[in-house]
Write an enzyme that holds these catalytic residues in place. Structure first.
Site: not given
Ligand SMILES: [Zn+2]
Ligand SMILES: [Zn+2]
Length: 345
Positions: A178-180
């Site tokens: 999951h890429c913030v």
């Protein structure tokens, strides 16, 4: 000690710190240290402040929010504004080629297109409608991805290579991470956009660094600075050396040298991460699999502390079928709409 040595020491310490954190995060030592640190902080900081901090951290890192997108746009805008303000105008006066100067802007446009595509594209969310299709895409290896497992949150059967994202609260096919920064999961359907986004981001930082360096070198050559002399601490005349020249440029053009330092560090960090992502793409692994595969190796390593009950696991990547096949899988991922079309043809 002059500022250049101090700056290099500081930079080396930061880089060693980052590498140490990356290594330690794979062991129990750092977790124990963090826990002890939390205990000390909880004794000092009032409870209401702790709760507010927890809420802020949860909002920033464990929920889908727009803060990072805004931060991304603001940071990129600031760097480009500084580049335009300081470098572009000066370079035009020095008659630099316009194609060369416009390259960072061209890369910025491509970068923003792929940033938007990475943010907005469905990463491969598993739903009741496409569950059956995804179950057939990859084989189960029975070590990392055992057959007939249901996701406890979505109550859907878990296809091989999928993972439930705790931030977005859905299962993603070929889950990477999951890429913030893009506020989205990176999965089967947007890994290709993420790769090109990262590539153009690295290229735009590198192109800015090259133009800024070329500008400073040109300036030194035109003004013949390297032929100048200066008086040292003992009152002797000295010929201009590289260290003194860099310090002189820093004092004369502080913003440009700072911008150059920033984009150079950024290029190295992004370049390093890009190499890692390309290695994963070439070997057909996701970050999730690499981390878990590496963890299985860590459990066998006698240097890493582990619980006595932890059994060493043998994980083998069964999905790699050669470089071109692996890259084709990323750029032409399995898609139910595409498969349907193929059937009708
Ligand atoms: Zn799930
Ligand atoms: Zn997610």
């Amino acid at each position: 000690m002059d500022f250049l040595v101090l700056f290099l020491c500081y930079l080396a310490l930061v880089l060693i710190g980052v590498v140490m954190i990356c290594i330690c995060s794979k062991t129990h030592h750092l977790k124990g240290l963090v826990r002890r640190g939390e205990q000390v902080i909880s004794c000092i900081v009032p409870e209401c402040l702790q709760r507010a901090m927890q809420r802020l951290l949860h909002y920033l890192f464990h929920s889908r929010n727009h803060t990072f997108i805004i931060l991304h746009v603001v940071l990129q805008g600031m760097v480009y504004a500084e580049y335009t303000w300081e470098i572009f105008d000066y370079c035009q006066e020095l008659e630099f080629s316009l194609d060369y100067l416009l390259l960072p802007y061209l890369l910025l446009i491509v970068n923003l297109v792929f940033f938007t595509l990475t943010c907005a594209t469905n990463p491969g969310i598993i739903t009741k409608a496409n569950e059956l299709f995804f179950l057939q895409v990859y084989e189960y290896d029975e070590v990392m991805f055992p057959k007939n497992v249901r996701c406890s949150s979505c109550d859907l059967r878990k296809p091989a290579r999928s993972k439930h994202c705790s931030v977005c609260n859905w299962c993603v096919h070929r889950f990477d991470h999951h890429c913030v920064w893009v506020n989205n999961c990176i999965g089967a359907w947007n890994t290709r956009y993420f790769l090109i986004y990262l590539l153009t981001l690295t290229a735009s930082a590198a192109s800015m660094a090259i133009v800024s360096t070329a500008f400073l070198v040109h300036l030194v050559v035109v003004s013949e600075l390297y032929q100048e002399t200066y008086i040292d601490d003992l009152g002797r005349f000295q010929v201009m050396d590289t260290v003194f020249l860099i310090q002189y440029l820093f004092l004369t053009f502080p913003r440009i040298v700072f911008l150059l330092g920033f984009v150079m560090i950024l290029s190295f960090l992004l370049g390093g991460y890009l190499c890692f992502v390309l290695y994963l793409a070439a070997t057909n692994q996701t970050t999730n699999e690499w981390y878990r595969g590496d963890w299985a190796w860590c459990q066998r390593c006698p240097l890493v502390a582990r619980s006595p009950s932890a059994e060493p696991q043998v994980y083998q990547n069964i999905h790699s079928h050669g470089l071109w096949s692996n890259l084709r899988e990323i750029f032409l991922p399995a898609n139910p709409h595409y498969e349907k079309k193929k059937k009708y043809e």
